[in-house]
Write a protein that holds these residues in place. Structure first.
Motif, PDB file in Angstrom:
ATOM      1  N   VAL A   1       0.832  -1.109  -0.111  1.00  0.00           N
ATOM      2  CA  VAL A   1      -0.062  -0.090   0.018  1.00  0.00           C
ATOM      3  C   VAL A   1       0.825   1.305   0.063  1.00  0.00           C
ATOM      4  CG1 VAL A   1      -1.805   1.138   1.270  1.00  0.00           C
ATOM      5  CG2 VAL A   1      -1.946  -1.220   1.285  1.00  0.00           C
ATOM      6  N   ILE A   2       0.807   1.863  -1.049  1.00  0.00           N
ATOM      7  CA  ILE A   2       1.818   3.001  -1.372  1.00  0.00           C
ATOM      8  C   ILE A   2       1.234   4.319  -1.366  1.00  0.00           C
ATOM      9  CG2 ILE A   2       3.670   3.825  -2.847  1.00  0.00           C
ATOM     10  CD1 ILE A   2       4.243   1.117  -1.730  1.00  0.00           C
ATOM     11  N   PRO A   3       1.514   5.318  -0.565  1.00  0.00           N
ATOM     12  CA  PRO A   3       1.022   6.615  -0.805  1.00  0.00           C
ATOM     13  C   PRO A   3       1.438   7.298  -1.881  1.00  0.00           C
ATOM     14  CG  PRO A   3       2.651   6.713   1.025  1.00  0.00           C
ATOM     15  CD  PRO A   3       2.426   5.151   0.648  1.00  0.00           C
ATOM     16  N   GLU A   4       0.672   8.027  -2.549  1.00  0.00           N
ATOM     17  CA  GLU A   4       0.875   9.222  -3.439  1.00  0.00           C
ATOM     18  C   GLU A   4       0.558  10.449  -3.372  1.00  0.00           C
ATOM     19  OE1 GLU A   4       0.183   9.958  -8.354  1.00  0.00           O
ATOM     20  OE2 GLU A   4      -0.382   7.981  -7.332  1.00  0.00           O
ATOM     21  N   TYR A   5       1.543  11.612  -2.790  1.00  0.00           N
ATOM     22  CA  TYR A   5       0.908  12.628  -2.196  1.00  0.00           C
ATOM     23  C   TYR A   5       1.687  13.847  -3.262  1.00  0.00           C
ATOM     24  CZ  TYR A   5       0.508  16.465   1.121  1.00  0.00           C
ATOM     25  OH  TYR A   5      -0.234  17.422   1.774  1.00  0.00           O
ATOM     26  N   GLU A   6       0.772  14.829  -3.651  1.00  0.00           N
ATOM     27  CA  GLU A   6       1.146  15.748  -4.528  1.00  0.00           C
ATOM     28  C   GLU A   6       1.551  15.511  -5.786  1.00  0.00           C
ATOM     29  OE1 GLU A   6       3.082  18.604  -1.910  1.00  0.00           O
ATOM     30  OE2 GLU A   6       1.146  19.581  -1.231  1.00  0.00           O
ATOM     31  N   GLY A   7       1.313  14.210  -6.382  1.00  0.00           N
ATOM     32  CA  GLY A   7       1.819  14.030  -7.722  1.00  0.00           C
ATOM     33  C   GLY A   7       2.861  13.227  -7.700  1.00  0.00           C
ATOM     34  N   ARG A   8       3.291  12.782  -6.284  1.00  0.00           N
ATOM     35  CA  ARG A   8       4.747  11.984  -6.154  1.00  0.00           C
ATOM     36  C   ARG A   8       4.513  10.675  -5.123  1.00  0.00           C
ATOM     37  NH1 ARG A   8       9.797  15.062  -4.321  1.00  0.00           N
ATOM     38  NH2 ARG A   8      10.529  13.176  -5.060  1.00  0.00           N
ATOM     39  N   LEU A   9       5.095   9.522  -5.688  1.00  0.00           N
ATOM     40  CA  LEU A   9       4.664   8.402  -5.143  1.00  0.00           C
ATOM     41  C   LEU A   9       5.898   8.414  -3.850  1.00  0.00           C
ATOM     42  CD1 LEU A   9       5.014   5.495  -7.721  1.00  0.00           C
ATOM     43  CD2 LEU A   9       3.217   6.256  -6.440  1.00  0.00           C
ATOM     44  N   GLN A  10       5.343   8.022  -2.629  1.00  0.00           N
ATOM     45  CA  GLN A  10       6.143   7.905  -1.599  1.00  0.00           C
ATOM     46  C   GLN A  10       6.478   6.501  -1.092  1.00  0.00           C
ATOM     47  OE1 GLN A  10       7.401  10.885  -0.172  1.00  0.00           O
ATOM     48  NE2 GLN A  10       5.966  12.281  -1.367  1.00  0.00           N
TER      49      GLN A  10
ATOM     50  N   VAL B   1       4.303  -6.490  -8.192  1.00  0.00           N
ATOM     51  CA  VAL B   1       3.262  -6.931  -7.052  1.00  0.00           C
ATOM     52  C   VAL B   1       1.941  -6.171  -7.094  1.00  0.00           C
ATOM     53  CG1 VAL B   1       5.339  -7.471  -5.735  1.00  0.00           C
ATOM     54  CG2 VAL B   1       4.056  -5.144  -5.193  1.00  0.00           C
ATOM     55  N   ASN B   2       1.007  -6.707  -6.294  1.00  0.00           N
ATOM     56  CA  ASN B   2      -0.394  -6.095  -6.237  1.00  0.00           C
ATOM     57  C   ASN B   2      -0.278  -4.668  -5.430  1.00  0.00           C
ATOM     58  OD1 ASN B   2      -3.023  -5.375  -6.527  1.00  0.00           O
ATOM     59  ND2 ASN B   2      -3.472  -7.211  -5.419  1.00  0.00           N
ATOM     60  N   SER B   3       0.010  -3.727  -6.096  1.00  0.00           N
ATOM     61  CA  SER B   3       0.172  -2.590  -5.307  1.00  0.00           C
ATOM     62  C   SER B   3      -0.974  -1.695  -5.282  1.00  0.00           C
ATOM     63  CB  SER B   3       1.355  -1.760  -5.916  1.00  0.00           C
ATOM     64  OG  SER B   3       2.658  -2.358  -5.998  1.00  0.00           O
ATOM     65  N   VAL B   4      -1.439  -1.231  -4.106  1.00  0.00           N
ATOM     66  CA  VAL B   4      -2.727  -0.498  -4.016  1.00  0.00           C
ATOM     67  C   VAL B   4      -2.028   0.978  -3.727  1.00  0.00           C
ATOM     68  CG1 VAL B   4      -4.484   0.319  -2.594  1.00  0.00           C
ATOM     69  CG2 VAL B   4      -4.033  -2.075  -2.822  1.00  0.00           C
ATOM     70  N   TYR B   5      -2.478   2.266  -4.643  1.00  0.00           N
ATOM     71  CA  TYR B   5      -1.785   3.564  -4.600  1.00  0.00           C
ATOM     72  C   TYR B   5      -3.197   4.347  -3.903  1.00  0.00           C
ATOM     73  CZ  TYR B   5       1.595   1.818  -7.452  1.00  0.00           C
ATOM     74  OH  TYR B   5       2.541   0.794  -8.106  1.00  0.00           O
ATOM     75  N   VAL B   6      -2.668   5.173  -2.584  1.00  0.00           N
ATOM     76  CA  VAL B   6      -3.523   6.010  -2.143  1.00  0.00           C
ATOM     77  C   VAL B   6      -3.121   7.286  -2.177  1.00  0.00           C
ATOM     78  CG1 VAL B   6      -4.464   6.417   0.114  1.00  0.00           C
ATOM     79  CG2 VAL B   6      -3.753   3.970  -0.128  1.00  0.00           C
ATOM     80  N   SER B   7      -3.921   8.061  -2.817  1.00  0.00           N
ATOM     81  CA  SER B   7      -3.650   9.496  -2.963  1.00  0.00           C
ATOM     82  C   SER B   7      -4.568  10.653  -2.505  1.00  0.00           C
ATOM     83  CB  SER B   7      -3.649   9.856  -4.712  1.00  0.00           C
ATOM     84  OG  SER B   7      -4.905   9.417  -5.216  1.00  0.00           O
ATOM     85  N   ASP B   8      -5.791   9.825  -1.963  1.00  0.00           N
ATOM     86  CA  ASP B   8      -6.940  10.939  -1.413  1.00  0.00           C
ATOM     87  C   ASP B   8      -6.786  10.828   0.231  1.00  0.00           C
ATOM     88  OD1 ASP B   8      -8.970  12.172  -0.490  1.00  0.00           O
ATOM     89  OD2 ASP B   8     -10.448  11.125  -1.482  1.00  0.00           O
TER      90      ASP B   8
END
Length: 198
Positions: free
Chosen positions: A118-127, A159-166
């Motif tokens: 589970v990967i955060p994406e903040y202000e257009g950038r993956l973290q 891998v099965n990555s979930v991206y969280v941007s909200d």
């Protein structure tokens, strides 16, 4: 939500701190080393925290040395997954002094039976160094390292990555500070200013 996961917190402190000119993890911030601030917050999130670094530390937590030397964060993730029994690993880089439990709890709410990361994406950038990773990633991490790959992004693609941007359910100030990255002396000065208002 993190309480429901079999999880380990991981402080990644294996970098060279070249832009800062000194070890970022041990800079004093608000009367304590940066790494202690990170440790204290991770311990609110998960019951066990370890540190990935190649030097001994005085911290009262396990210090795990790299198996693959000079392999960056991917090597650190591999080392901890290889030597720990937990299913999930909550990462924090040693240059993010204002991480917050609420962000990790929120990310962990997106973990399910099929997700590997589970990967955060903040202000257009993956973290990716603030992400959470399942031990199911380990075989692919090993394969990447064996092939000389060092970038975490290559893992996320396989891998099965979930991206969280909200992150709207959370305080914007808390989220902003969580992803604050302290790489340079100017960043360090900014971090000292932030400390004054916390």
């Amino acid at each position: 939500m993190s309480e429901g996961l079999n999880a380990c917190g991981v402080i990644l402190a294996g970098g060279g701190s070249t832009r800062m000119g000194k070890d970022k993890a041990w800079l004093n911030l608000g009367g304590q080393p940066v790494v202690v601030r990170i440790l204290n917050e991770l311990q609110k999130t998960v019951s066990t925290v370890v540190m990935n670094q190649n030097d001994e530390t005085d911290l009262p937590i396990p210090s795990i040395q790299d198996i693959y030397r000079d392999a960056g964060p991917l090597g650190g993730l591999h080392t901890v997954m290889k030597r720990r029994e937990e299913e999930w690993f909550f990462l924090s880089a040693c240059d993010t002094p204002f991480i917050h439990k609420s962000v990790y709890d929120y990310l962990s709410s997106f973990a399910n039976e099929t997700s590997d990361a589970v990967i955060p994406e903040y202000e257009g950038r993956l973290q990716p160094l603030s992400g959470i990773y399942r031990k199911s990633c380990l075989p692919i991490v090993e394969k990447l390292l064996d092939n000389g790959e060092r970038k975490v992004i290559f893992l996320l693609e396989q891998v099965n990555s979930v991206y969280v941007s909200d992150f709207r359910p959370l305080s914007r100030e808390v989220v902003n500070r969580h992803f604050f990255n302290m790489n340079t002396p100017d960043d360090y000065l900014k971090a000292q200013e932030i400390c004054k208002i916390l």
